[in-house]
Design a protein around this motif. Structure first.
Motif, mmCIF file in Angstrom:
data_model
loop_
_atom_site.group_PDB
_atom_site.id
_atom_site.type_symbol
_atom_site.label_atom_id
_atom_site.label_comp_id
_atom_site.label_asym_id
_atom_site.label_seq_id
_atom_site.Cartn_x
_atom_site.Cartn_y
_atom_site.Cartn_z
ATOM 1 N N ASP A 139 0.818 -1.219 0.000
ATOM 2 C CA ASP A 139 0.000 0.000 0.000
ATOM 3 C C ASP A 139 0.850 1.268 0.000
ATOM 4 O O ASP A 139 0.330 2.358 -0.231
ATOM 5 N N GLY A 140 2.158 1.141 0.266
ATOM 6 C CA GLY A 140 3.025 2.311 0.255
ATOM 7 C C GLY A 140 3.725 2.529 1.579
ATOM 8 O O GLY A 140 3.467 1.842 2.572
ATOM 9 N N ILE A 141 4.597 3.504 1.597
ATOM 10 C CA ILE A 141 5.432 3.756 2.768
ATOM 11 C C ILE A 141 4.734 4.704 3.742
ATOM 12 O O ILE A 141 3.981 5.591 3.345
ATOM 13 N N THR A 142 4.973 4.514 5.037
ATOM 14 C CA THR A 142 4.414 5.389 6.067
ATOM 15 C C THR A 142 5.441 6.463 6.432
ATOM 16 O O THR A 142 6.639 6.334 6.160
ATOM 17 N N GLY A 143 4.964 7.511 7.076
ATOM 18 C CA GLY A 143 5.859 8.562 7.515
ATOM 19 C C GLY A 143 6.889 8.051 8.504
ATOM 20 O O GLY A 143 8.061 8.458 8.487
ATOM 21 N N GLU A 144 6.471 7.142 9.373
ATOM 22 C CA GLU A 144 7.391 6.573 10.353
ATOM 23 C C GLU A 144 8.514 5.796 9.666
ATOM 24 O O GLU A 144 9.683 5.901 10.059
ATOM 25 N N GLN A 145 8.178 5.033 8.638
ATOM 26 C CA GLN A 145 9.203 4.271 7.908
ATOM 27 C C GLN A 145 10.158 5.196 7.165
ATOM 28 O O GLN A 145 11.367 4.961 7.135
ATOM 29 N N SER A 146 9.631 6.266 6.563
ATOM 30 C CA SER A 146 10.484 7.225 5.852
ATOM 31 C C SER A 146 11.488 7.863 6.803
ATOM 32 O O SER A 146 12.683 7.998 6.495
ATOM 33 N N ASN A 147 11.011 8.236 7.988
ATOM 34 C CA ASN A 147 11.904 8.832 8.984
ATOM 35 C C ASN A 147 12.933 7.831 9.479
ATOM 36 O O ASN A 147 14.081 8.186 9.753
ATOM 37 N N GLU A 148 12.522 6.571 9.591
ATOM 38 C CA GLU A 148 13.456 5.529 10.011
ATOM 39 C C GLU A 148 14.622 5.414 9.029
ATOM 40 O O GLU A 148 15.791 5.308 9.432
ATOM 41 N N VAL A 149 14.311 5.446 7.735
ATOM 42 C CA VAL A 149 15.368 5.378 6.716
ATOM 43 C C VAL A 149 16.277 6.596 6.817
ATOM 44 O O VAL A 149 17.510 6.489 6.767
ATOM 45 N N ALA A 150 15.698 7.779 6.995
ATOM 46 C CA ALA A 150 16.487 9.013 7.089
ATOM 47 C C ALA A 150 17.456 8.965 8.262
ATOM 48 O O ALA A 150 18.630 9.349 8.148
ATOM 49 N N VAL A 151 16.968 8.469 9.386
ATOM 50 C CA VAL A 151 17.820 8.380 10.588
ATOM 51 C C VAL A 151 18.956 7.393 10.364
ATOM 52 O O VAL A 151 20.123 7.667 10.687
ATOM 53 N N LYS A 152 18.639 6.236 9.807
ATOM 54 C CA LYS A 152 19.671 5.214 9.592
ATOM 55 C C LYS A 152 20.719 5.662 8.577
ATOM 56 O O LYS A 152 21.863 5.187 8.610
ATOM 57 N N LEU A 153 20.343 6.584 7.679
ATOM 58 C CA LEU A 153 21.303 7.099 6.697
ATOM 59 C C LEU A 153 22.067 8.314 7.221
ATOM 60 O O LEU A 153 22.891 8.890 6.512
ATOM 61 N N ASP A 154 21.794 8.692 8.475
ATOM 62 C CA ASP A 154 22.435 9.869 9.086
ATOM 63 C C ASP A 154 22.157 11.144 8.300
ATOM 64 O O ASP A 154 23.038 12.015 8.150
ATOM 65 N N ILE A 155 20.943 11.265 7.771
ATOM 66 C CA ILE A 155 20.552 12.507 7.114
ATOM 67 C C ILE A 155 20.463 13.592 8.188
ATOM 68 O O ILE A 155 19.809 13.395 9.234
ATOM 69 N N PRO A 156 21.102 14.740 7.993
ATOM 70 C CA PRO A 156 21.043 15.809 9.001
ATOM 71 C C PRO A 156 19.595 16.172 9.332
ATOM 72 O O PRO A 156 18.732 16.177 8.449
ATOM 73 N N PRO A 157 19.296 16.434 10.600
ATOM 74 C CA PRO A 157 17.914 16.717 11.023
ATOM 75 C C PRO A 157 17.227 17.788 10.186
ATOM 76 O O PRO A 157 16.033 17.677 9.888
ATOM 77 N N GLU A 158 17.975 18.829 9.799
ATOM 78 C CA GLU A 158 17.368 19.931 9.046
ATOM 79 C C GLU A 158 16.999 19.537 7.604
ATOM 80 O O GLU A 158 16.263 20.259 6.918
ATOM 81 N N LEU A 159 17.493 18.371 7.147
ATOM 82 C CA LEU A 159 17.210 17.923 5.779
ATOM 83 C C LEU A 159 16.252 16.734 5.728
ATOM 84 O O LEU A 159 15.912 16.261 4.643
ATOM 85 N N ARG A 160 15.813 16.253 6.890
ATOM 86 C CA ARG A 160 15.019 15.014 6.902
ATOM 87 C C ARG A 160 13.647 15.187 6.258
ATOM 88 O O ARG A 160 13.147 14.273 5.613
ATOM 89 N N THR A 161 13.056 16.350 6.431
ATOM 90 C CA THR A 161 11.757 16.575 5.792
ATOM 91 C C THR A 161 11.891 16.504 4.276
ATOM 92 O O THR A 161 11.055 15.888 3.586
ATOM 93 N N LYS A 162 12.956 17.097 3.737
ATOM 94 C CA LYS A 162 13.194 17.034 2.291
ATOM 95 C C LYS A 162 13.438 15.597 1.840
ATOM 96 O O LYS A 162 12.971 15.175 0.777
#
Length: 370
Positions: A139-162
């Motif tokens: 059915d697609g990705i959830t916001g929680e899963q997207s944030n999980e990927v961002a955190v694991k990739l060490d995306i800077p907090p200010e860029l995670r929304t992008k």
């Protein structure tokens, strides 16, 4: 259907994923015009469906017009894994801060989508241990899963929304275009803090193309495939020396498998569907005759409404008109089979009662040259 890089980037741009400014060129004159618009320096990128362009030297930096002429000519004629480019992409260089690997694909075995990502872009993902793997509902990705990927990739907090927005956009390509794979390698974080897709690898499900008329412009047909398509056939050229012709994709595929099991190698797959007449078999043989490596043709037709004498006539006409110069081995089941055998008597075509007999004979022919 494997899209070329520039085609994949067109889809990315449609869903809001940033891509570098670029122009596709087919010859040196159009490349010079593109260079005037882009300005130096830029990157020349061969447009291929195969991977390994960088290692093969098919991506090169270009800093002036003298380099443009020499490098463009080199790339136009450079094969990568046996494939010549279908154009050269001139792409404006960007100021890269960090590179990331990001892909989404349809995981058929688990009936879900899977994300593979790495904080190291531009690498062979199989060779890095620093990667994130996450399975996502169909059915697609959830916001929680997207944030999980961002955190694991060490995306800077200010860029995670992008980043989350970009990942959602990549899923749009997968779901809306019924893609089997959408990969960005590398995905760059550039100096202004935005994400830019520096490459694009997209594979579309062929079986879904009829639902996406906008994607059909990306279909690339060889001359032989176009000739077959114009006559209503499905045709694929393969590596072997036995051409396989039949009526029905399932029948042709099973015939191909049987040829392989008999130690033969298929040189083409041609299915002309439910129409088996003198004209259709003649046109099919015209297509096959243009493949130099073919040593013999295997025809497997089955159906109660097939007039086998008409099929035989098409084969006979191809021999009379010097379209065919190789033997035909055929199992033709249907009405008028005795008449068909009579027509082909004395020709280089041989009719068999079973497909197994026809396959054994054709494989013996091409392997022993008798």
């Amino acid at each position: 259907m494997r899209l070329l890089e520039y085609q994949g980037k067109e889809l990315f741009s449609q869903v809001g994923i940033n891509i570098p400014e670029s122009i596709l060129a087919q010859n040196i004159d159009s490349a010079k015009m593109a260079a005037e618009k882009l300005g130096f320096p830029f990157v020349l990128k061969s447009q291929l469906t195969v991977g390994g362009r960088g290692k093969a030297g098919a991506i090169q930096k270009c800093k002036d017009y003298s380099e443009l002429e020499s490098k463009f000519d080199e790339l136009v004629h450079k094969e990568v894994k046996g494939e010549l480019p279908r154009g050269i992409l001139l792409e404006k260089m960007v100021e890269i801060v960090k590179e990331i690997y990001l892909s989404v694909f349809l995981n058929r075995s688990k009936r879900c989508y899977s994300i593979i990502a790495s904080s190291e872009g531009g690498v062979d993902i199989e060779q890095t241990e620093n990667k994130v793997i996450l399975n996502v509902s169909i059915d697609g990705i959830t916001g929680e899963q997207s944030n999980e990927v961002a955190v694991k990739l060490d995306i800077p907090p200010e860029l995670r929304t992008k980043f989350v927005d970009l990942l959602n956009s990549l899923f749009r390509v997968i779901i809306e275009k019924e893609a089997e794979l959408a990969e960005i390698n590398p995905l760059a974080i550039v100096s202004n803090g935005s994400f830019v897709a520096l490459d694009a690898k997209v594979i579309i499900d062929d079986n879904a193309l009829f639902r996406h008329t906008d994607l059909q412009k990306y279909l690339f047909l060889t001359d032989l495939e176009k000739q077959a398509s114009d006559n209503g056939f499905s045709f694929v050229e393969l590596d072997g020396d036995i051409a396989i012709i039949g009526n029905g994709a399932g029948l042709v595929m099973s015939t191909l498998d049987m040829v392989t099991d008999a130690n033969g190698t298929a040189g083409s797959f041609l299915d002309f569907g439910g129409r088996a007449t003198s004209e259709t078999i003649y046109e099919a043989l015209k297509v096959i005759s243009r493949i130099p490596k073919i040593k013999a043709i295997l025809v497997n037709l089955f159906g109660g409404i097939v007039r086998t004498d008409l099929v035989a006539q098409g084969i006979l006409d191809a021999y009379k008109n010097n379209i065919l110069k190789v033997p035909v081995y055929a199992r033709i089941s249907g009405a008028e089979s005795e008449r068909a055998k009579e027509l082909l008597k004395g020709s280089d075509a041989k009719l068999f009662d079973t497909v197994e007999e026809a396959i054994n004979a054709v494989v013996l022919k091409v392997t022993s040259n008798i």
